[in-house]
Design an enzyme around this catalytic site. Structure first.
Site, PDB file in Angstrom:
ATOM      1  N   ARG A 120      66.315 -29.381  12.259  1.00 35.38           N
ATOM      2  CA  ARG A 120      65.279 -28.789  11.949  1.00 35.38           C
ATOM      3  C   ARG A 120      64.167 -29.046  12.761  1.00 35.38           C
ATOM      4  NH1 ARG A 120      69.849 -26.242   9.254  1.00 35.38           N
ATOM      5  NH2 ARG A 120      71.043 -24.922  10.285  1.00 35.38           N
ATOM      6  N   LYS A 142      55.008 -27.621  24.340  1.00 34.18           N
ATOM      7  CA  LYS A 142      55.606 -27.120  25.936  1.00 34.18           C
ATOM      8  C   LYS A 142      56.705 -27.546  25.437  1.00 34.18           C
ATOM      9  CE  LYS A 142      54.646 -23.507  28.746  1.00 34.18           C
ATOM     10  NZ  LYS A 142      53.604 -23.258  29.772  1.00 34.18           N
ATOM     11  N   GLU A 184      47.834 -31.168  39.259  1.00 30.54           N
ATOM     12  CA  GLU A 184      47.458 -29.926  37.461  1.00 30.54           C
ATOM     13  C   GLU A 184      45.876 -30.108  37.294  1.00 30.54           C
ATOM     14  OE1 GLU A 184      49.174 -28.407  35.743  1.00 30.54           O
ATOM     15  OE2 GLU A 184      50.875 -28.881  36.105  1.00 30.54           O
ATOM     16  N   LYS A 226      42.206 -27.398  28.541  1.00 25.08           N
ATOM     17  CA  LYS A 226      43.874 -27.010  27.806  1.00 25.08           C
ATOM     18  C   LYS A 226      43.980 -26.858  26.330  1.00 25.08           C
ATOM     19  CE  LYS A 226      48.802 -27.378  28.586  1.00 25.08           C
ATOM     20  NZ  LYS A 226      49.661 -28.477  28.933  1.00 25.08           N
ATOM     21  N   GLU A 236      51.874 -18.430  24.271  1.00 26.72           N
ATOM     22  CA  GLU A 236      51.416 -17.875  25.134  1.00 26.72           C
ATOM     23  C   GLU A 236      51.771 -16.171  25.394  1.00 26.72           C
ATOM     24  OE1 GLU A 236      53.948 -18.925  29.672  1.00 26.72           O
ATOM     25  OE2 GLU A 236      52.774 -20.157  28.874  1.00 26.72           O
ATOM     26  N   ARG A 240      47.264 -18.475  27.437  1.00 29.31           N
ATOM     27  CA  ARG A 240      47.578 -19.483  27.929  1.00 29.31           C
ATOM     28  C   ARG A 240      48.187 -19.426  29.006  1.00 29.31           C
ATOM     29  NH1 ARG A 240      51.187 -24.071  24.361  1.00 29.31           N
ATOM     30  NH2 ARG A 240      51.462 -24.923  26.156  1.00 29.31           N
ATOM     31  N   ASN A 244      49.339 -21.652  33.709  1.00 28.81           N
ATOM     32  CA  ASN A 244      50.374 -21.554  34.327  1.00 28.81           C
ATOM     33  C   ASN A 244      49.771 -21.078  35.948  1.00 28.81           C
ATOM     34  OD1 ASN A 244      52.599 -22.264  33.602  1.00 28.81           O
ATOM     35  ND2 ASN A 244      52.491 -19.908  32.540  1.00 28.81           N
ATOM     36  N   HIS A 247      52.140 -22.309  39.054  1.00 31.49           N
ATOM     37  CA  HIS A 247      53.333 -22.260  39.051  1.00 31.49           C
ATOM     38  C   HIS A 247      54.744 -21.045  39.595  1.00 31.49           C
ATOM     39  CE1 HIS A 247      50.914 -25.447  36.612  1.00 31.49           C
ATOM     40  NE2 HIS A 247      52.138 -25.858  36.540  1.00 31.49           N
ATOM     41  N   HIS A 251      57.739 -23.209  40.922  1.00 28.95           N
ATOM     42  CA  HIS A 251      59.124 -23.484  39.622  1.00 28.95           C
ATOM     43  C   HIS A 251      59.759 -22.414  40.705  1.00 28.95           C
ATOM     44  CE1 HIS A 251      57.459 -23.572  35.632  1.00 28.95           C
ATOM     45  NE2 HIS A 251      57.065 -24.921  36.186  1.00 28.95           N
ATOM     46  N   HIS A 264      56.740 -32.049  40.389  1.00 27.04           N
ATOM     47  CA  HIS A 264      56.269 -30.638  40.588  1.00 27.04           C
ATOM     48  C   HIS A 264      55.031 -30.829  40.896  1.00 27.04           C
ATOM     49  CE1 HIS A 264      55.725 -27.305  37.148  1.00 27.04           C
ATOM     50  NE2 HIS A 264      54.163 -28.152  36.735  1.00 27.04           N
TER      51      HIS A 264
END
Length: 383
Positions: A120, A142, A184, A226, A236, A240, A244, A247, A251, A264
């Site tokens: 955990r 993330k 990026e 960032k 997010e 935030r 993206n 993206h 994606h 990517h």
């Protein structure tokens, strides 16, 4: 060494940027002298840097272990993630064990997700060795693995204790990986800093040649942008999402082509150009700025056209997106260079921008006319 601070109250941490950091006493403040460390890396990075990191950690931990995974986006999945848990459980590692992610974005995402889940939650440190990871994926917490139906859809927000970006590791990258990282960097200028975007236009060739001063400046400024966004919106829920930009389309390209076929950063590069096209069609971005963005992406060695897939395939993949809100796909769009907004867009404008950049294999009336699947999707893409 230069340092950028990610301000998250008790979970704040430093991003350390410089040359030769793996050979210095960089990790003393995350030391656990009575505990273990596990370096998670891959078959490409391990022969280059695992020994140096091991030697840097050994004075600070009771034992330093290694877990070497296969290299590639196609291995960012449950079976490969379980190999990290196997390594931890086989050595009876406790919750004081610290994980070190040595590699690119895939290793960083999987190691962070494993750290979030094991007992955990155990500490982890990001040691990114690719440009893309140093300027983006190692910062902000993330973590995720992919699913065949969507990229990064299974994961957690879980912050590292420290990020160490040794820019010397970039010298072993192939040019294609350098270009992927530049995507990026361009993104950060496009969404948040028009002056930095102009600097990139002036210094792109220096960046592609990995000139030290230019790289350190680009990495630092990207991390500053960032970090500022993450500090305001860690999970997010609003702001935030601007990180993206490109993206949603990117994606879809990665999933549509099969993970690993397009890097990517390559998919994000093409995705930014398409998103700029949507921004222009909505009147948010002037045509000259859209051309500047496309030209900078091209000069970075990135594709400015997307792969040709059926229109409905793109629409379906964009529906499986973390910015999807009650069935409405929201896009990060540019409101001028240096400014970003989160908007839905009419499906015909999305289709038009996809078509303009080579992305649609089948735009026949059967695919886009009244009553077609694309038409039925239009309502969920429209504002």
């Amino acid at each position: 060494m230069t340092t950028v601070r990610v301000e998250l109250d008790q979970r704040a941490y430093d991003i350390r940027i410089g040359a030769g950091l793996l050979g210095r006493d960089t990790f003393a403040d995350v030391a656990q002298p009575k505990a273990r460390a596990l370096i998670v890396t891959n078959t490409t990075v391990a022969p280059l840097y695992a020994q140096a990191l091991q030697q840097a950690l050994e004075p600070h931990f009771a034992e330093v272990l290694q877990c070497v995974l296969p290299d590639g986006e196609q291995y960012k999945d449950w079976p490969t993630l379980n190999r990290i848990f196997d390594a931890l459980l086989e050595r009876q590692c406790d919750r004081k064990t610290t994980l070190f992610a040595l590699g690119g974005g895939v290793i960083g995402d999987m190691t962070g997700f494993a750290a979030a889940c094991y007992m955990r939650g155990v500490p982890f440190v990001q040691v990114p060795t690719t440009l893309l990871a140093q300027v983006d994926s190692s910062v902000g917490g993330k973590t995720a693995i992919n699913h065949p139906l969507g990229k990064n859809m299974i994961g957690a927000f879980y912050q590292p204790r420290l990020v160490v970006a040794d820019v010397e590791t970039l010298r072993t990258l192939p040019p294609r990986e350098v270009s992927a990282g530049l995507a990026e960097i361009i993104k950060h200028g496009a969404i948040a800093d028009a002056e930095f975007f102009g600097w990139l236009e002036t210094h792109m060739e220096r960046l592609r040649a990995l000139e030290h001063d230019a790289v350190v400046h680009a990495v630092r400024r990207s991390c500053e942008i960032k970090a500022a966004v993450v500090a305001q919106d860690e999970t997010e829920s609003g702001l935030r999402a601007i990180l993206n930009f490109g993206h949603t389309f990117g994606h879809a390209i990665e999933a549509g082509m099969g993970y690993g076929q397009w890097l990517h950063g390559e998919a994000v590069g093409a995705g930014m150009v398409i998103a700029a096209g949507v921004s222009e069609r909505l009147g948010l971005l002037d045509p000259a700025s859209a051309v500047r963005l496309q030209e900078l992406v091209r000069r970075a060695g990135l594709p400015v056209e997307a792969p040709a897939l059926p229109l409905q395939r793109y629409l379906d993949l964009m529906q499986v997106d973390k910015k999807n809100d009650a069935g409405n796909v929201r896009f990060v769009l540019l409101q001028g260079l240096g400014g970003a907004v989160l908007r839905a867009a009419p499906q015909d404008l999305v289709t038009s921008s996809l078509l303009a950049h080579g992305a649609i294999r089948d735009a026949s009336p059967a695919m886009s006319g009244p009553g077609s699947p694309a038409s039925r999707t239009a309502g969920s893409l429209a504002a």
